[in-house]
Write an enzyme that holds these catalytic residues in place. Structure first.
Site, PDB file in Angstrom:
ATOM      1  N   SER A 148       0.874  -1.153   0.000  1.00 38.40           N
ATOM      2  CA  SER A 148       0.000   0.000   0.000  1.00 38.40           C
ATOM      3  C   SER A 148       0.920   1.212   0.000  1.00 38.40           C
ATOM      4  O   SER A 148       1.920   1.247   0.731  1.00 38.40           O
ATOM      5  CB  SER A 148      -0.892  -0.022   1.232  1.00 38.40           C
ATOM      6  OG  SER A 148      -1.818   1.044   1.154  1.00 38.40           O
ATOM      7  N   GLU A 149       0.578   2.220  -0.826  1.00 40.45           N
ATOM      8  CA  GLU A 149       1.527   3.306  -1.042  1.00 40.45           C
ATOM      9  C   GLU A 149       1.747   4.174   0.194  1.00 40.45           C
ATOM     10  O   GLU A 149       2.669   4.971   0.242  1.00 40.45           O
ATOM     11  CB  GLU A 149       1.104   4.172  -2.238  1.00 40.45           C
ATOM     12  CG  GLU A 149      -0.222   4.912  -2.057  1.00 40.45           C
ATOM     13  CD  GLU A 149      -1.390   4.172  -2.668  1.00 40.45           C
ATOM     14  OE1 GLU A 149      -1.394   2.925  -2.645  1.00 40.45           O
ATOM     15  OE2 GLU A 149      -2.311   4.842  -3.165  1.00 40.45           O
ATOM     16  N   ASN A 150       0.921   4.009   1.220  1.00 42.97           N
ATOM     17  CA  ASN A 150       1.204   4.731   2.451  1.00 42.97           C
ATOM     18  C   ASN A 150       2.321   4.098   3.261  1.00 42.97           C
ATOM     19  O   ASN A 150       2.651   4.596   4.335  1.00 42.97           O
ATOM     20  CB  ASN A 150      -0.067   4.916   3.307  1.00 42.97           C
ATOM     21  CG  ASN A 150      -0.818   3.632   3.530  1.00 42.97           C
ATOM     22  OD1 ASN A 150      -0.870   2.785   2.641  1.00 42.97           O
ATOM     23  ND2 ASN A 150      -1.383   3.463   4.704  1.00 42.97           N
ATOM     24  N   SER A 208       8.477   4.454  -0.469  1.00 38.22           N
ATOM     25  CA  SER A 208       7.300   3.817  -1.037  1.00 38.22           C
ATOM     26  C   SER A 208       7.155   4.169  -2.519  1.00 38.22           C
ATOM     27  O   SER A 208       6.956   3.291  -3.366  1.00 38.22           O
ATOM     28  CB  SER A 208       6.059   4.276  -0.275  1.00 38.22           C
ATOM     29  OG  SER A 208       4.909   3.669  -0.806  1.00 38.22           O
TER      30      SER A 208
END
Lengths: 217, 217, 217, 217
Positions: D45-47, D87
């Site tokens: 997840s890009e977070n 990320s």
């Protein structure tokens, strides 16, 4: 990720390959992998590394064995052999400021086309490079450095390939792990999956292709 | 007091509480021995540590913990380690309060040359170009002359390290500050006359009315 | 580093200041510091943050209270108030792709003049930006984003200010800690110096100016 | 089978062992429910997490652990967390094998529009521009039409997300592959005719001699 023996993993490297090797004056350099390159006499290598370490340590050994065609590094002063081969034109050396070397490797790993750094402006490092002026300040446009293989050293891996480094042996290893087609990590131990807390992973497993365990420890 | 001790003691007076400080290879490292009492300095080493402590007792070395000269060091409580991109991010990003570096030449514009002698000695710039370009304050620690020849010159004949002028030059004879008007003689060493400083300096020096003697214990 | 109360630390922020605030949809946002900004009614703020979160959470609350003059963010879709104020021209919004936002903040923190990214080429993000072509591939030249203050959230600090983050609450916090003049960290606990291993420090102490402890936990 | 399930099941067949995969907000997240057996996928997840697991049991949520839609998730053994620069370094640097994203429009050049409707809905691009520009393979998950109007169009009328063409479009009617010659109809859904697909598509479709039916269990 696959766990292999040094002999197996180094076999994949062809003569003439470009390889990044982690380490700062030999600390954080995958010693087993370097020794195996020497055993298998890989030739005409392009090596990216912070420095050429010492004649009997780190990638200094590759230089002494004359396996390196081109070296991209920030410092060669601790290995007299490097300068000698350079003067005799047996070895091509590209000297890059250490911070610029780190950013150029990082840029390749994170998909940037280049970075603008003030370092080197107005010095001989500027030669042949594009100078970009922004708000009256000059910067050099420095380009990414990518390699076929990255040979890195971590303290430990889990069986998925997550890596954790130790103290000043971290140095260039994490950024090199992002900047090469094939990433080979030498570790001192492999621990069970789940034994490395997510917040303490320094290099995520998906970046690591092969892990070898340094049998000498 | 020998020249090295004098220089180190004088530079130590420039370090203030809470400073992040980088000490270059060689004589600059001596500065750590003379930091003022009740002053908490954080020493960093560009290979990736803040909170570097003194040389370990024999038998207590750790193979992963070295300074930028490959000498074993210790990690003080509260120290932190990081990769080379972060390390030079701290340096180039203006987070480093002081760097103390050796010098081959400094010229009237305050420009430092300290990384190569063409045709003779090409160790590479290592981290020097980033340190001089990025540190908030650059202090040069060097002998006033080399083999009787002045090192503070009209214009550097050796390749410069950065176009950014250094902030202070400390030698065994004098403290000199590069300013926009030129090099200013700020202090002279005990037992040295202004005439002696001038005789050993090629660059033009601005001499204020009152030139105090270095306050060294 | 100094440990202060939220009231004391927020007092330092003048109206019209630029502040970076960590967090992703509110997770990893320093909630106490945000609440104290509202208490003290700081006005005309320029806020850099990944997103404007929700009306009742994270920096979304600052938007609802109309304390923000300009917002630089990648996403505003979860807070309808942001779009409404934007349409009414009460709030200026600069939308930046998330990866570009991260790199621009990082660039400021590590002293780069800019970075070249392929993201946004040929889209409306390109408008007004310099396009650089290298080896036939186009990149946008994206410039650093720096702030007066960074308000970040960590899981814990030691008494020197070393920080460790937790899981996905890390997000923008480490890069913001490098990119502002004054860095204020909100933590859940402060632990003794030496209790955080050097390899597990995510943000070195020298970057942190003030720490406040979230009293609600 | 409803449209969403059909699309998710078909896309799941594209995921291979060891892949690093990002699933966009909304319908794309359903893909995780249908990954083939004996295939180990790493969801990121890009977070800032790799190794994201399913929604936690009630009472076992962690406030610091969310996905990019702010929903609570779990961390599987061997997961790792990192900051936003890292990320997006993984995403833009070509380390992400597949991203699955929703779409508003895709045109004959394979260009996706999915981040705004001018004057109506301006959520911001979030991570979408980096994902489409950087992922090795971009798969669009969307309904074939919106309110009866085709979403696969001659040229996007909405602002595009990237000039980089997507690799595959999966709808409840068809699987379509953008190629240099144009959009190729690769598969049709069970019970759908080629004519129906053509009637609901504005863009020109290349129809091979043999168009198989999606193999969905």
């Amino acid at each position: 990720m696959q766990v292999l023996k040094p002999t197996e993993v180094i076999k994949m490297i062809p003569d003439g390959a470009s390889i990044m090797v982690g380490g700062f004056l030999g600390v954080g350099t995958p010693a087993c992998l370097v020794d195996e390159i020497i055993n298998q006499e890989k030739k005409d290598l392009t090596v990216m590394c912070n420095d050429s370490a010492f004649p009997d340590r780190g990638i200094g050994k590759l230089i002494v064995k004359k396996l390196v065609k081109k070296l991209i590094a920030s410092h060669i002063g601790t290995n007299p052999e490097t300068q000698q081969q350079m003067i005799k034109k047996e070895l091509e050396v590209e000297l890059v400021p250490q911070g610029t070397l780190a950013e150029r490797i990082r840029a390749a790993g994170v998909g940037l086309g280049g970075i603008l750094t003030p370092t080197g402006v107005g010095t001989i490092v500027e030669d042949g490079k594009q100078v970009v002026e922004l708000d009256g300040k000059k910067y050099l446009l420095e380009l990414p450095i990518h390699a076929d293989f990255a040979l890195i050293k971590a303290k430990r891996s889990d069986y998925l390939g997550n890596l954790a480094y130790s103290l000043t042996a971290r140095n260039f290893n994490p950024i090199m792990a992002m900047a090469a087609d094939i990433v080979i990590a030498e570790v001192e131990e492999i621990i069970p999956v789940g034994a490395m807390p997510p917040d303490e992973v320094h290099t995520p497993n998906v970046l690591v292709d092969y892990v070898i365990v340094d049998g000498r420890r | 007091m020998d020249a090295k001790t004098l220089i180190a003691k004088r530079i130590a007076l420039e370090l203030k509480d809470g400073y992040l400080v980088n000490l270059g290879i060689g004589t600059p490292t001596l500065v750590a021995n003379y930091t003022p009492k009740n002053v908490n300095i954080f020493f960093e080493s560009e290979n990736g540590i803040i909170g570097m402590g003194p040389i370990p007792q024999e038998g207590m070395e750790n193979a992963d913990l070295i300074n930028a000269s490959a000498g074993y060091v210790t990690a003080l409580p509260g120290s932190s380690c990081f990769d080379s991109a972060t390390s030079f991010g701290l340096i180039r990003g203006g987070h480093l309060d002081v760097t103390v570096l050796g010098g081959l030449q400094v010229d009237e514009k305050g420009r430092l040359a300290n990384w190569m002698i063409p045709g003779k000695m090409i160790p590479g710039m290592g981290g020097a170009m980033d340190l001089v370009t990025g540190a908030k304050r650059v202090i040069v620690s060097m002998t006033h002359t080399a083999k009787g020849k002045p090192k503070i010159v009209k214009e550097c004949t050796l390749p410069i390290t950065s176009i950014r002028p250094v902030d202070l030059i400390v030698t065994e004879m004098a403290v000199i500050e590069p300013t926009k008007s030129g090099l200013v003689l700020k202090e002279i060493a005990p037992g040295i006359t202004i005439d002696e400083v001038l005789r050993n300096t090629e660059a033009h020096l601005i001499i204020p009315e009152n030139v105090p003697i270095m306050k060294i214990e």
